[in-house]
Motif scaffolding. Sequence first.
Motif, PDB file in Angstrom:
ATOM      1  N   PRO A   1      64.388  73.530   3.634  1.00  0.00           N
ATOM      2  CA  PRO A   1      64.755  74.477   4.400  1.00  0.00           C
ATOM      3  C   PRO A   1      64.141  75.787   4.397  1.00  0.00           C
ATOM      4  O   PRO A   1      64.110  76.510   5.235  1.00  0.00           O
ATOM      5  N   LYS A   2      63.196  76.036   3.210  1.00  0.00           N
ATOM      6  CA  LYS A   2      62.320  77.036   3.077  1.00  0.00           C
ATOM      7  C   LYS A   2      60.892  76.938   3.497  1.00  0.00           C
ATOM      8  O   LYS A   2      60.189  78.093   3.599  1.00  0.00           O
ATOM      9  N   VAL A   3      60.396  75.824   3.638  1.00  0.00           N
ATOM     10  CA  VAL A   3      58.972  75.705   4.214  1.00  0.00           C
ATOM     11  C   VAL A   3      58.873  74.837   5.303  1.00  0.00           C
ATOM     12  O   VAL A   3      59.783  74.017   5.612  1.00  0.00           O
ATOM     13  N   ASP A   4      57.748  74.463   5.860  1.00  0.00           N
ATOM     14  CA  ASP A   4      57.339  73.757   7.069  1.00  0.00           C
ATOM     15  C   ASP A   4      57.321  72.295   6.048  1.00  0.00           C
ATOM     16  O   ASP A   4      56.654  72.383   5.180  1.00  0.00           O
ATOM     17  N   ASP A   5      57.565  71.441   7.041  1.00  0.00           N
ATOM     18  CA  ASP A   5      57.002  70.127   6.635  1.00  0.00           C
ATOM     19  C   ASP A   5      56.039  69.235   7.565  1.00  0.00           C
ATOM     20  O   ASP A   5      55.867  68.162   7.485  1.00  0.00           O
ATOM     21  N   GLU A   6      55.570  69.900   8.643  1.00  0.00           N
ATOM     22  CA  GLU A   6      54.594  69.453   9.508  1.00  0.00           C
ATOM     23  C   GLU A   6      53.799  70.406   9.840  1.00  0.00           C
ATOM     24  O   GLU A   6      54.196  71.629  10.416  1.00  0.00           O
ATOM     25  N   ALA A   7      52.427  70.165   9.798  1.00  0.00           N
ATOM     26  CA  ALA A   7      51.262  70.950  10.110  1.00  0.00           C
ATOM     27  C   ALA A   7      50.094  70.320  10.931  1.00  0.00           C
ATOM     28  O   ALA A   7      49.747  69.478  10.430  1.00  0.00           O
ATOM     29  N   ILE A   8      49.812  71.191  11.838  1.00  0.00           N
ATOM     30  CA  ILE A   8      48.499  70.417  12.584  1.00  0.00           C
ATOM     31  C   ILE A   8      47.756  71.843  12.567  1.00  0.00           C
ATOM     32  O   ILE A   8      48.071  73.000  13.083  1.00  0.00           O
ATOM     33  N   ILE A   9      46.507  71.438  12.230  1.00  0.00           N
ATOM     34  CA  ILE A   9      45.416  72.393  12.083  1.00  0.00           C
ATOM     35  C   ILE A   9      44.072  72.098  12.903  1.00  0.00           C
ATOM     36  O   ILE A   9      43.731  70.953  12.510  1.00  0.00           O
TER      37      ILE A   9
ATOM     38  N   GLN B   1      45.995  66.738  10.268  1.00  0.00           N
ATOM     39  CA  GLN B   1      47.408  66.433  10.230  1.00  0.00           C
ATOM     40  C   GLN B   1      48.071  66.336   9.128  1.00  0.00           C
ATOM     41  O   GLN B   1      47.984  65.237   8.472  1.00  0.00           O
ATOM     42  N   ALA B   2      48.765  67.386   8.589  1.00  0.00           N
ATOM     43  CA  ALA B   2      49.510  67.269   7.378  1.00  0.00           C
ATOM     44  C   ALA B   2      50.746  67.298   7.404  1.00  0.00           C
ATOM     45  O   ALA B   2      51.569  68.047   8.095  1.00  0.00           O
ATOM     46  N   SER B   3      51.498  66.273   6.958  1.00  0.00           N
ATOM     47  CA  SER B   3      52.940  66.162   7.216  1.00  0.00           C
ATOM     48  C   SER B   3      53.762  65.394   6.086  1.00  0.00           C
ATOM     49  O   SER B   3      53.085  64.621   5.493  1.00  0.00           O
ATOM     50  N   TRP B   4      54.924  65.945   6.047  1.00  0.00           N
ATOM     51  CA  TRP B   4      56.036  65.202   5.107  1.00  0.00           C
ATOM     52  C   TRP B   4      56.848  64.301   5.935  1.00  0.00           C
ATOM     53  O   TRP B   4      58.171  64.134   5.691  1.00  0.00           O
ATOM     54  N   ASN B   5      56.206  64.045   7.105  1.00  0.00           N
ATOM     55  CA  ASN B   5      57.287  63.032   7.881  1.00  0.00           C
ATOM     56  C   ASN B   5      56.535  61.628   8.427  1.00  0.00           C
ATOM     57  O   ASN B   5      56.943  60.925   9.118  1.00  0.00           O
ATOM     58  N   TRP B   6      55.587  61.491   7.760  1.00  0.00           N
ATOM     59  CA  TRP B   6      54.915  59.991   8.037  1.00  0.00           C
ATOM     60  C   TRP B   6      55.987  58.793   7.200  1.00  0.00           C
ATOM     61  O   TRP B   6      56.430  59.160   6.388  1.00  0.00           O
ATOM     62  N   PRO B   7      56.406  58.066   8.085  1.00  0.00           N
ATOM     63  CA  PRO B   7      57.080  56.950   7.342  1.00  0.00           C
ATOM     64  C   PRO B   7      56.446  56.316   6.307  1.00  0.00           C
ATOM     65  O   PRO B   7      57.341  55.746   5.471  1.00  0.00           O
ATOM     66  N   ILE B   8      55.147  56.218   6.358  1.00  0.00           N
ATOM     67  CA  ILE B   8      54.517  55.403   5.281  1.00  0.00           C
ATOM     68  C   ILE B   8      53.311  56.563   4.716  1.00  0.00           C
ATOM     69  O   ILE B   8      52.822  56.856   5.704  1.00  0.00           O
ATOM     70  N   GLY B   9      53.140  56.610   3.509  1.00  0.00           N
ATOM     71  CA  GLY B   9      52.099  57.633   2.966  1.00  0.00           C
ATOM     72  C   GLY B   9      51.042  57.176   3.106  1.00  0.00           C
ATOM     73  O   GLY B   9      50.668  56.119   3.293  1.00  0.00           O
ATOM     74  N   ARG B  10      50.208  58.286   3.516  1.00  0.00           N
ATOM     75  CA  ARG B  10      48.629  57.951   3.934  1.00  0.00           C
ATOM     76  C   ARG B  10      47.763  59.123   3.496  1.00  0.00           C
ATOM     77  O   ARG B  10      48.103  60.352   3.469  1.00  0.00           O
ATOM     78  N   LYS B  11      46.376  58.660   3.338  1.00  0.00           N
ATOM     79  CA  LYS B  11      45.444  59.500   3.203  1.00  0.00           C
ATOM     80  C   LYS B  11      43.894  58.974   3.939  1.00  0.00           C
ATOM     81  O   LYS B  11      43.621  58.133   3.249  1.00  0.00           O
ATOM     82  N   ASP B  12      43.808  59.285   5.018  1.00  0.00           N
ATOM     83  CA  ASP B  12      42.865  58.411   5.766  1.00  0.00           C
ATOM     84  C   ASP B  12      42.151  59.310   6.829  1.00  0.00           C
ATOM     85  O   ASP B  12      42.802  60.594   7.124  1.00  0.00           O
ATOM     86  N   MET B  13      40.950  59.007   7.445  1.00  0.00           N
ATOM     87  CA  MET B  13      40.160  60.053   7.917  1.00  0.00           C
ATOM     88  C   MET B  13      39.242  58.958   8.981  1.00  0.00           C
ATOM     89  O   MET B  13      38.923  58.007   8.879  1.00  0.00           O
ATOM     90  N   GLU B  14      39.224  59.607  10.156  1.00  0.00           N
ATOM     91  CA  GLU B  14      38.336  58.973  11.297  1.00  0.00           C
ATOM     92  C   GLU B  14      37.261  59.888  11.441  1.00  0.00           C
ATOM     93  O   GLU B  14      37.449  61.122  11.923  1.00  0.00           O
ATOM     94  N   ILE B  15      35.842  59.485  11.476  1.00  0.00           N
ATOM     95  CA  ILE B  15      34.875  60.382  11.741  1.00  0.00           C
ATOM     96  C   ILE B  15      33.938  60.036  12.887  1.00  0.00           C
ATOM     97  O   ILE B  15      33.568  59.006  13.094  1.00  0.00           O
ATOM     98  N   TYR B  16      33.732  60.955  14.099  1.00  0.00           N
ATOM     99  CA  TYR B  16      33.362  60.254  15.398  1.00  0.00           C
ATOM    100  C   TYR B  16      32.053  60.933  15.545  1.00  0.00           C
ATOM    101  O   TYR B  16      31.877  62.180  15.209  1.00  0.00           O
ATOM    102  N   GLY B  17      30.925  60.146  15.675  1.00  0.00           N
ATOM    103  CA  GLY B  17      29.483  60.542  16.065  1.00  0.00           C
ATOM    104  C   GLY B  17      29.500  60.272  17.383  1.00  0.00           C
ATOM    105  O   GLY B  17      30.375  59.625  18.075  1.00  0.00           O
ATOM    106  N   LEU B  18      28.147  60.500  18.137  1.00  0.00           N
ATOM    107  CA  LEU B  18      27.912  60.222  19.530  1.00  0.00           C
ATOM    108  C   LEU B  18      27.669  58.593  19.792  1.00  0.00           C
ATOM    109  O   LEU B  18      27.816  58.076  20.683  1.00  0.00           O
ATOM    110  N   ASP B  19      27.410  58.087  18.575  1.00  0.00           N
ATOM    111  CA  ASP B  19      27.181  56.804  18.777  1.00  0.00           C
ATOM    112  C   ASP B  19      28.013  55.527  17.906  1.00  0.00           C
ATOM    113  O   ASP B  19      28.116  54.431  18.230  1.00  0.00           O
ATOM    114  N   GLY B  20      29.036  56.024  17.327  1.00  0.00           N
ATOM    115  CA  GLY B  20      29.588  55.299  16.726  1.00  0.00           C
ATOM    116  C   GLY B  20      31.093  56.185  15.908  1.00  0.00           C
ATOM    117  O   GLY B  20      31.173  57.443  15.811  1.00  0.00           O
ATOM    118  N   VAL B  21      31.801  55.413  15.025  1.00  0.00           N
ATOM    119  CA  VAL B  21      32.884  56.001  14.499  1.00  0.00           C
ATOM    120  C   VAL B  21      33.398  55.198  12.966  1.00  0.00           C
ATOM    121  O   VAL B  21      32.965  54.079  12.838  1.00  0.00           O
TER     122      VAL B  21
END
Length: 369
Positions: free
Chosen positions: A244-252, A264-284
């Motif tokens: 009730p006093k704080v945000d539970d979803e943040a997009i930065i 994407q920082a969230s207390w609304n994911w159905p499954i806990g996660r800590k992951d990252m996608e990194i995109y270059g011009l030739d791959g990911v």
Amino acid sequence: MRCKIVLFLFASLTMISNINSQTKEDPLKLGVIGLTHTHVHWILGREDIGDVEIVGIVEPDQELAKRYSKKYGYSMDLVFNSMEEFLAETKPEAVAAFGTIYDHLEIVETFAPEGVHVMVEKPLAVNLDHAEKMQKLAEEHNIHLLTNYETTWYPTNHKAREIIKKGKIGELKKVIVRDGHRGPKKLGINKEFLDWLLDPKENGAGALMDFGCYGANLMTWLKHGQTPKAVTAFTQQLQKENNPKVDDEAIIILDYGDSNALIQASWNWPIGRKDMEIYGLDGVVYADNRNDLRLRIAEGYDGFNEKNFQLKEREYPFNDPFSLFRAVIRNEVNLEKYDLSSLENNMIVMRILGAALESSRTGKTVYLD
């Protein structure tokens, strides 16, 4: 050649044996300040490898201290009601903070003048003002002030950075970082932690601070200390009944001029996660979790060649916050500039989080340079 390999392996084993011997002979005398942050289980439940000795615990909540004493077997003689009592009775070399984020400033104010090094749980502080005061004290009294993130110890994040450095995906252009879980209350977090985690004063905000800091920390590291030109953010309460006093979803959104990041920082994911996608011009690069990483190199319009990695844990002392803390204090490891744990990295993190809070309140982009 075979002889050289044998000699190399012998030298490596000898070095590891010497390190283990040194750490057991010279353990870091560590104080634990607070028990209300459940990351404290990390140190209380840590295997005793001889490199760290807990010389005292500061926790005014005796019931909580006794509960954890029964669980982990430490003596209640180690428990003190205040930092002042603890300092009067012990001679710590360092302390690790496991209370509210708001408490971090007071901990540094208390221990820095005594020459005691400090490690706090992420984020560094509740706001930039607190962080700047902490930085000034650390520099004035020549102490190490580190910040611990779970993702610092993920082999996948370090492999991803190595791939970027080698130019395998081309010039870095965009990163997506996703962190969080279904929410503290839904997870059944203990009351002592929940009471301050859902308090905007004690935690600084909600999911924005709790999980937005991970992405800001990783991006500062990947961008070698570059501060974004602009920060745009919005927050929501998708579970008002639970938060009730704080945000539970943040997009930065971070704008670096030559690249960008979406956190994407969230207390609304159905499954806990800590992951990252990194995109270059030739791959990911997909850092899917702690140990699983995928590298995709583009082929044609929407084709790709994929390589999968199952990564082992990092080598000592780079696999554990307390081992690294000791190694840094003993001058066995010099952190590179803008290292994930470093003060200079986390000062930029606080600038990003402060800008994100301002942007979410005003509905406007905040420019940092």
